[in-house]
Design a protein around this motif. Structure first.
Motif, PDB file in Angstrom:
ATOM      1  N   PHE A  49       0.708  -1.094   0.036  1.00 30.45           N
ATOM      2  CA  PHE A  49      -0.336   0.010  -0.241  1.00 30.45           C
ATOM      3  C   PHE A  49       0.721   1.293   0.184  1.00 30.45           C
ATOM      4  O   PHE A  49       0.126   2.874  -0.829  1.00 30.45           O
ATOM      5  CB  PHE A  49      -0.878  -0.190   0.997  1.00 30.45           C
ATOM      6  CG  PHE A  49      -2.560  -0.820   1.021  1.00 30.45           C
ATOM      7  CD1 PHE A  49      -2.728  -1.378  -0.051  1.00 30.45           C
ATOM      8  CD2 PHE A  49      -2.232  -1.970   1.954  1.00 30.45           C
ATOM      9  CE1 PHE A  49      -3.898  -2.375  -0.343  1.00 30.45           C
ATOM     10  CE2 PHE A  49      -3.660  -2.310   1.790  1.00 30.45           C
ATOM     11  CZ  PHE A  49      -4.163  -2.578   1.033  1.00 30.45           C
ATOM     12  N   ARG A 104      -6.173   0.712  -1.878  1.00 30.49           N
ATOM     13  CA  ARG A 104      -5.257   1.498  -1.869  1.00 30.49           C
ATOM     14  C   ARG A 104      -5.490   2.554  -1.811  1.00 30.49           C
ATOM     15  O   ARG A 104      -5.240   3.966  -1.160  1.00 30.49           O
ATOM     16  CB  ARG A 104      -4.189   1.108  -2.827  1.00 30.49           C
ATOM     17  CG  ARG A 104      -2.922   2.316  -2.486  1.00 30.49           C
ATOM     18  CD  ARG A 104      -1.803   2.013  -3.493  1.00 30.49           C
ATOM     19  NE  ARG A 104       0.107   2.519  -2.824  1.00 30.49           N
ATOM     20  CZ  ARG A 104       0.033   3.668  -3.815  1.00 30.49           C
ATOM     21  NH1 ARG A 104      -1.074   4.272  -4.485  1.00 30.49           N
ATOM     22  NH2 ARG A 104       1.455   4.614  -3.263  1.00 30.49           N
ATOM     23  N   MET A 138      -6.432  -0.171   7.981  1.00 33.25           N
ATOM     24  CA  MET A 138      -5.651  -0.536   6.714  1.00 33.25           C
ATOM     25  C   MET A 138      -6.379  -1.885   6.627  1.00 33.25           C
ATOM     26  O   MET A 138      -6.623  -2.870   6.423  1.00 33.25           O
ATOM     27  CB  MET A 138      -4.223  -0.678   6.637  1.00 33.25           C
ATOM     28  CG  MET A 138      -3.378  -0.792   5.993  1.00 33.25           C
ATOM     29  SD  MET A 138      -2.606  -1.031   6.085  1.00 33.25           S
ATOM     30  CE  MET A 138      -1.597  -2.473   6.949  1.00 33.25           C
TER      31      MET A 138
END
Length: 287
Positions: A49, A104, A138
Motif C-alpha cells: 500500500f 489503496r 488498513m
C-alpha cells in the motif's frame, strides 16, 4: 499447493505508486528501522500500500517485484483461508488481491482525513507509520473484502491481530465509508453490522455496539446470529471520546455527538448531541 497470482493488480499498484503526489511520500531512498510483527500478511500489506514508507522502494522501481509480493501475500491468504473452507480458496484469494489497488486509493483518502482532522498531525508519513487508527482501518478494509467472500473466520484473525497492535476492535463485517479517521483510538469498538458513512471522525473509547441481544429459540443458552444489531452512522459525523452508540439505530448526516454521550435512539440530520448535566467536581484538602 503453491499459490500463483494471475491477475493484473501488480500493474495497477505499480502505476498507482507513480501517480502519487505530495504530500504522500515519494522518495525511494528512505530507510526506517525494521519493525517486527507476528503476522506477515500485515507487513506485506503495508509494503504494497505504501512502499516508500516501509523500506520497500524496490516496488516503485520494479513492477515484477510487486507481482512477487502479491504471490507471497496470496500464498499466506490461501493458507489462512484453507482450514476454514470446504473448497479450494484460490478464486477468493484472486478476488481479494484484485481489490488491493482500489483499497489503496481508499486508504489514501483515510490518510487525508487523518491529516485534516488532527491538529497534531505533521505529515502523511507520520500517519501511515504511527497512527493506530490508520493501521486498524488498513487491516479492516482488506478483512472486509474477505468477509464479503465467506472468509470471515480468517478475516477475524487479521482484525484481531490489528486490535493487539492498535487497541481498536473493528469487526470485518462493518461497512466503513471513505475518509474515515479514528483519533487516538484506544478502546474503540465497531460491531459487525455497523455501517459508517463518509468523512466520519471518532475518538477513543467510542463503541458502535449492540444495545441488547436476542436469544436463539432453537438452542438453550445460545444467542441469535445474523441479524442487524449495530448502528448506522451517516456522513460528516463526529463522535466524541467515551460515547456509546448502541442498537440498530440511525445517526444522520452532519451530526456531532459530544464526549461521554449515551445514544440509543435515532438522531436526525444536522443535530448536536451532548451531556447537559455533568457531575459537580468537589475538592477536599488533605492537610
Amino acid at each position: 499447493m503453491e499459490y500463483r497470482y494471475t491477475g493484473d493488480a501488480h500493474k495497477r499498484l505499480f502505476a498507482s505508486y507513480h501517480d502519487d503526489t505530495e504530500p504522500f511520500p515519494k522518495p525511494t531512498a528512505m530507510e526506517f528501522p525494521t519493525q517486527r510483527y507476528r503476522r506477515e500478511e500485515v507487513d506485506i500489506l503495508k509494503r504494497l500500500f505504501f512502499p516508500t514508507c516501509w523500506n520497500a522502494a524496490g516496488l516503485v522501481r520494479d513492477e515484477s517485484a510487486v507481482l512477487d509480493e502479491l504471490d507471497n501475500l496470496g500464498s499466506l491468504f490461501y493458507a489462512g483461508i484453507r482450514p476454514y473452507a470446504d473448497d479450494d480458496p484460490s478464486s477468493t484469494v484472486e478476488q481479494i488481491l484484485n481489490e488491493l489497488p482500489k483499497i489503496r486509493a481508499t486508504l489514501k483518502k483515510d490518510v487525508e482525513a487523518a491529516y485534516k482532522g488532527d491538529p497534531a498531525a505533521k505529515t502523511y508519513m507520520e500517519i501511515i507509520r504511527s497512527y493506530p487508527g490508520f493501521l486498524a482501518i488498513m487491516v479492516q478494509r482488506v478483512a472486509h473484502e474477505l468477509y464479503k467472500r465467506d472468509a470471515g473466520e480468517y478475516a477475524r484473525e487479521l482484525t484481531e491481530f490489528a486490535k493487539t497492535q492498535s487497541g481498536i476492535d473493528i469487526h470485518p463485517g462493518a461497512e466503513i465509508g471513505e475518509y474515515f479517521f479514528i483519533d487516538h483510538g484506544t478502546g474503540v469498538v465497531i460491531g459487525e453490522t455497523a455501517t459508517v458513512g463518509d468523512w466520519v471522525r471518532i475518538y477513543q473509547d467510542v463503541t458502535l455496539g449492540a444495545l441488547h441481544f436476542e436469544k436463539d429459540e432453537t438452542e438453550e443458552h445460545k444467542l441469535k446470529k445474523g441479524y442487524k444489531r449495530h448502528p448506522d452512522i451517516g456522513d460528516h459525523v463526529v463522535i466524541g471520546a467515551g460515547t456509546k452508540v448502541l442498537g440498530a439505530i440511525t445517526v444522520g448526516d452532519h451530526v456531532s455527538v459530544g464526549a461521554n454521550s449515551w445514544v440509543s435512539e435515532d438522531v436526525p440530520d444536522h443535530t448536536k448531541v451532548f451531556v447537559t448535566d455533568h457531575p459537580t467536581q468537589e475538592r477536599k484538602s488533605t492537610d
